[in-house]
Scaffold this motif. Structure first.
Motif, PDB file in Angstrom:
ATOM      1  N   GLU A 156       2.175  -7.547  -4.551  1.00 44.91           N
ATOM      2  CA  GLU A 156       3.526  -7.030  -4.520  1.00 44.91           C
ATOM      3  C   GLU A 156       4.167  -7.195  -5.886  1.00 44.91           C
ATOM      4  O   GLU A 156       3.704  -7.993  -6.709  1.00 44.91           O
ATOM      5  CB  GLU A 156       4.374  -7.744  -3.463  1.00 44.91           C
ATOM      6  CG  GLU A 156       4.557  -9.232  -3.720  1.00 44.91           C
ATOM      7  CD  GLU A 156       5.356  -9.927  -2.628  1.00 44.91           C
ATOM      8  OE1 GLU A 156       5.262  -9.497  -1.462  1.00 44.91           O
ATOM      9  OE2 GLU A 156       6.070 -10.892  -2.939  1.00 44.91           O
TER      10      GLU A 156
ATOM     11  N   THR B  91       8.338  -4.569  -3.706  1.00 45.87           N
ATOM     12  CA  THR B  91       7.454  -3.453  -3.393  1.00 45.87           C
ATOM     13  C   THR B  91       6.085  -3.997  -3.009  1.00 45.87           C
ATOM     14  O   THR B  91       5.379  -4.554  -3.852  1.00 45.87           O
ATOM     15  CB  THR B  91       7.325  -2.498  -4.590  1.00 45.87           C
ATOM     16  OG1 THR B  91       8.619  -2.029  -4.971  1.00 45.87           O
ATOM     17  CG2 THR B  91       6.448  -1.308  -4.238  1.00 45.87           C
TER      18      THR B  91
ATOM     19  N   SER C 255       2.236  -3.560  -1.973  1.00 51.10           N
ATOM     20  CA  SER C 255       1.237  -2.545  -2.318  1.00 51.10           C
ATOM     21  C   SER C 255      -0.149  -2.958  -1.850  1.00 51.10           C
ATOM     22  O   SER C 255      -0.514  -4.139  -1.890  1.00 51.10           O
ATOM     23  CB  SER C 255       1.211  -2.304  -3.834  1.00 51.10           C
ATOM     24  OG  SER C 255       2.434  -1.747  -4.281  1.00 51.10           O
ATOM     25  N   THR C 256      -0.897  -1.954  -1.427  1.00 51.03           N
ATOM     26  CA  THR C 256      -2.325  -2.086  -1.158  1.00 51.03           C
ATOM     27  C   THR C 256      -3.012  -0.961  -1.924  1.00 51.03           C
ATOM     28  O   THR C 256      -2.961   0.198  -1.519  1.00 51.03           O
ATOM     29  CB  THR C 256      -2.630  -1.983   0.337  1.00 51.03           C
ATOM     30  OG1 THR C 256      -1.910  -3.003   1.043  1.00 51.03           O
ATOM     31  CG2 THR C 256      -4.122  -2.148   0.584  1.00 51.03           C
ATOM     32  N   PHE C 257      -3.619  -1.298  -3.047  1.00 50.39           N
ATOM     33  CA  PHE C 257      -4.204  -0.297  -3.924  1.00 50.39           C
ATOM     34  C   PHE C 257      -5.682  -0.087  -3.593  1.00 50.39           C
ATOM     35  O   PHE C 257      -6.441  -1.052  -3.463  1.00 50.39           O
ATOM     36  CB  PHE C 257      -4.093  -0.727  -5.388  1.00 50.39           C
ATOM     37  CG  PHE C 257      -2.720  -0.573  -5.975  1.00 50.39           C
ATOM     38  CD1 PHE C 257      -2.211   0.685  -6.266  1.00 50.39           C
ATOM     39  CD2 PHE C 257      -1.938  -1.679  -6.252  1.00 50.39           C
ATOM     40  CE1 PHE C 257      -0.946   0.838  -6.810  1.00 50.39           C
ATOM     41  CE2 PHE C 257      -0.683  -1.543  -6.796  1.00 50.39           C
ATOM     42  CZ  PHE C 257      -0.171  -0.277  -7.080  1.00 50.39           C
TER      43      PHE C 257
ATOM     44  N   GLU D 210      -8.635   1.320  -5.642  1.00 50.14           N
ATOM     45  CA  GLU D 210      -8.837   1.553  -7.071  1.00 50.14           C
ATOM     46  C   GLU D 210     -10.269   2.015  -7.346  1.00 50.14           C
ATOM     47  O   GLU D 210     -11.204   1.628  -6.641  1.00 50.14           O
ATOM     48  CB  GLU D 210      -8.545   0.272  -7.860  1.00 50.14           C
ATOM     49  CG  GLU D 210      -7.161  -0.318  -7.595  1.00 50.14           C
ATOM     50  CD  GLU D 210      -6.905  -1.563  -8.425  1.00 50.14           C
ATOM     51  OE1 GLU D 210      -7.735  -1.895  -9.303  1.00 50.14           O
ATOM     52  OE2 GLU D 210      -5.863  -2.211  -8.196  1.00 50.14           O
TER      53      GLU D 210
ATOM     54  N   LYS E 281      -5.862   4.734  -9.297  1.00 52.81           N
ATOM     55  CA  LYS E 281      -5.512   3.926  -8.139  1.00 52.81           C
ATOM     56  C   LYS E 281      -4.521   4.655  -7.245  1.00 52.81           C
ATOM     57  O   LYS E 281      -3.673   5.432  -7.714  1.00 52.81           O
ATOM     58  CB  LYS E 281      -4.937   2.574  -8.572  1.00 52.81           C
ATOM     59  CG  LYS E 281      -3.749   2.659  -9.516  1.00 52.81           C
ATOM     60  CD  LYS E 281      -3.232   1.270  -9.885  1.00 52.81           C
ATOM     61  CE  LYS E 281      -4.192   0.479 -10.720  1.00 52.81           C
ATOM     62  NZ  LYS E 281      -3.648  -0.830 -11.115  1.00 52.81           N
TER      63      LYS E 281
ATOM     64  N   ASP F 122      -1.799   3.837  -4.034  1.00 52.40           N
ATOM     65  CA  ASP F 122      -1.090   2.832  -3.256  1.00 52.40           C
ATOM     66  C   ASP F 122      -1.040   3.299  -1.803  1.00 52.40           C
ATOM     67  O   ASP F 122      -0.344   4.257  -1.472  1.00 52.40           O
ATOM     68  CB  ASP F 122       0.322   2.639  -3.817  1.00 52.40           C
ATOM     69  CG  ASP F 122       1.024   1.449  -3.182  1.00 52.40           C
ATOM     70  OD1 ASP F 122       0.476   0.864  -2.230  1.00 52.40           O
ATOM     71  OD2 ASP F 122       2.128   1.098  -3.646  1.00 52.40           O
TER      72      ASP F 122
ATOM     73  N   GLN G 295       5.567   4.087   2.164  1.00 51.99           N
ATOM     74  CA  GLN G 295       6.868   4.059   1.522  1.00 51.99           C
ATOM     75  C   GLN G 295       7.988   4.495   2.474  1.00 51.99           C
ATOM     76  O   GLN G 295       9.162   4.428   2.121  1.00 51.99           O
ATOM     77  CB  GLN G 295       6.860   4.989   0.300  1.00 51.99           C
ATOM     78  CG  GLN G 295       5.899   4.555  -0.785  1.00 51.99           C
ATOM     79  CD  GLN G 295       6.389   3.316  -1.499  1.00 51.99           C
ATOM     80  OE1 GLN G 295       7.528   3.242  -1.919  1.00 51.99           O
ATOM     81  NE2 GLN G 295       5.527   2.333  -1.628  1.00 51.99           N
TER      82      GLN G 295
ATOM     83  N   ARG H 226       2.699   6.945  -5.338  1.00 52.26           N
ATOM     84  CA  ARG H 226       1.468   6.354  -4.829  1.00 52.26           C
ATOM     85  C   ARG H 226       0.332   6.417  -5.837  1.00 52.26           C
ATOM     86  O   ARG H 226      -0.549   5.560  -5.842  1.00 52.26           O
ATOM     87  CB  ARG H 226       1.040   7.061  -3.546  1.00 52.26           C
ATOM     88  CG  ARG H 226       2.020   6.918  -2.389  1.00 52.26           C
ATOM     89  CD  ARG H 226       1.534   7.671  -1.179  1.00 52.26           C
ATOM     90  NE  ARG H 226       0.241   7.165  -0.728  1.00 52.26           N
ATOM     91  CZ  ARG H 226      -0.492   7.747   0.224  1.00 52.26           C
ATOM     92  NH1 ARG H 226      -0.065   8.863   0.782  1.00 52.26           N
ATOM     93  NH2 ARG H 226      -1.640   7.223   0.587  1.00 52.26           N
TER      94      ARG H 226
ATOM     95  N   ASP I 223      -1.535   6.520  -9.612  1.00 51.83           N
ATOM     96  CA  ASP I 223      -1.378   6.014 -10.969  1.00 51.83           C
ATOM     97  C   ASP I 223      -2.733   6.016 -11.667  1.00 51.83           C
ATOM     98  O   ASP I 223      -3.789   5.947 -11.020  1.00 51.83           O
ATOM     99  CB  ASP I 223      -0.798   4.595 -10.953  1.00 51.83           C
ATOM    100  CG  ASP I 223      -0.341   4.136 -12.320  1.00 51.83           C
ATOM    101  OD1 ASP I 223      -0.113   4.996 -13.194  1.00 51.83           O
ATOM    102  OD2 ASP I 223      -0.200   2.913 -12.533  1.00 51.83           O
TER     103      ASP I 223
ATOM    104  N   ASN J 250       3.076   0.267 -13.965  1.00 50.45           N
ATOM    105  CA  ASN J 250       2.378  -0.864 -13.364  1.00 50.45           C
ATOM    106  C   ASN J 250       1.645  -1.664 -14.431  1.00 50.45           C
ATOM    107  O   ASN J 250       1.100  -1.092 -15.383  1.00 50.45           O
ATOM    108  CB  ASN J 250       1.367  -0.370 -12.327  1.00 50.45           C
ATOM    109  CG  ASN J 250       2.020   0.207 -11.099  1.00 50.45           C
ATOM    110  OD1 ASN J 250       2.933  -0.376 -10.537  1.00 50.45           O
ATOM    111  ND2 ASN J 250       1.547   1.369 -10.666  1.00 50.45           N
TER     112      ASN J 250
END
Length: 285
Positions: free
Chosen positions: A141, A169, A171-173, A175, A201, A203, A207, A225, A227, A275
């Motif tokens: 997070e 925030t 997050s579960t990325f 990648e 990646k 997310d 949201q 989401r 990036d 990020n």
């Protein structure tokens, strides 16, 4: 006279000389071990680096945060009270403050802790160069603390009332890092390396819960989401009798502006929001 001066100095500084003497004795005691360490040892899994490809897994500890570029003179911009998040987010803030215009005095990104797990795929290109794809799942997070100041409400001390608004925030990325790995020559059962590459990646954390449709404003900072990040790192490989253990430190820096809703207080002071991640990883291959 000179001898007397030296003796007097030694007596006065005897504690320093004791420490120096202890260091010398320890160094002399360790010399045999240091010399033996330079001798060539039997190689574990000697043909490992000659294999065209191999697989493994990775576990890591990460620290996530936002890197913020602010707009000029954001502290003096007056915001409308309609930019406040919904009341259920503002725990102890007074009702008079919620109807007052305000300015943002300070914005502080906070670093938080998380973890990562993934799969390693390594393709040998040359003797010292590998191509690595490491699909990874990262949990964490990012926090930002907003220090806001009312333009009209006075506190008990006669100053304009202040309040800190946290934004978290989660997050579960998912990648997909693609790295080039440059390895040094193997020294017995150890080698060093550096990596560089890119990481796409996504997310996967929802949201929708961060937005209050009735109040028509966000409960927390909303981000895109998707990036792409540039990554660099370095580490060491240790060859055991059965597998190769890698210890790696890596920095990831986002290349895209991930902020949404620039009309609200959470992002209206940002020029860019990116990020940033630091990760300590252990690979087993």
């Amino acid at each position: 006279i000179i001898i007397q001066a030296i003796v007097r100095f030694v007596v006065m500084k005897k504690e320093i000389f004791k420490k120096i003497l202890v260091c010398i004795c320890l160094t002399l005691c360790m010399m045999p071990q240091l010399l033996n360490a330079q001798k060539k040892k039997p190689l574990n899994i000697p043909n490992y680096d000659n294999e065209p490809y191999h697989y493994g897994f990775i576990v890591g500890y990460n620290q996530m945060l936002f890197s913020v570029d602010y707009i000029d003179d954001y502290q003096n911009i007056i915001h409308s009270h309609t930019e406040f998040p919904p009341n259920n987010v503002m725990h102890d803030i007074g009702g008079d403050f919620l109807t007052s215009d305000f300015r943002i005095d300070e914005i502080t990104p906070m670093m938080t802790h998380g973890f990562s797990v993934g799969i390693v795929g390594n393709l040998r290109l040359t003797r010292h160069l590998d191509l690595r794809l490491i699909p990874t799942l990262s949990f964490g997070e990012r926090r930002i603390i907003y220090n806001i100041v009312s333009t009209s409400v006075i506190d008990d001390n006669g100053d304009f009332k202040r309040y800190k608004v946290p934004s978290v925030t989660h997050s579960t990325f998912v990648e997909f890092p693609l790295h080039l790995k440059i390895r040094s020559n193997r020294n017995n059962n150890t080698s060093a390396y550096v990596i560089a590459g890119a990481n796409y990646k996504i997310d996967m954390a929802s949201q929708k819960k961060l937005y209050d449709e009735d109040a028509n404003r966000p409960n927390a900072l909303r981000v895109n989401r998707h990036d792409v990040a540039a990554e660099v790192g370095a580490g060491f490989d240790f060859y055991t009798g059965y597998f190769k253990l890698g210890i790696e430190l890596k920095m990831s820096y986002g290349l895209l502006d991930v902020a949404k809703d620039h009309d609200f207080m959470y992002t209206s002071s940002f020029d860019n929001l990116r990020n940033k991640t630091f990760q300590l990883s252990f690979t087993f291959e």
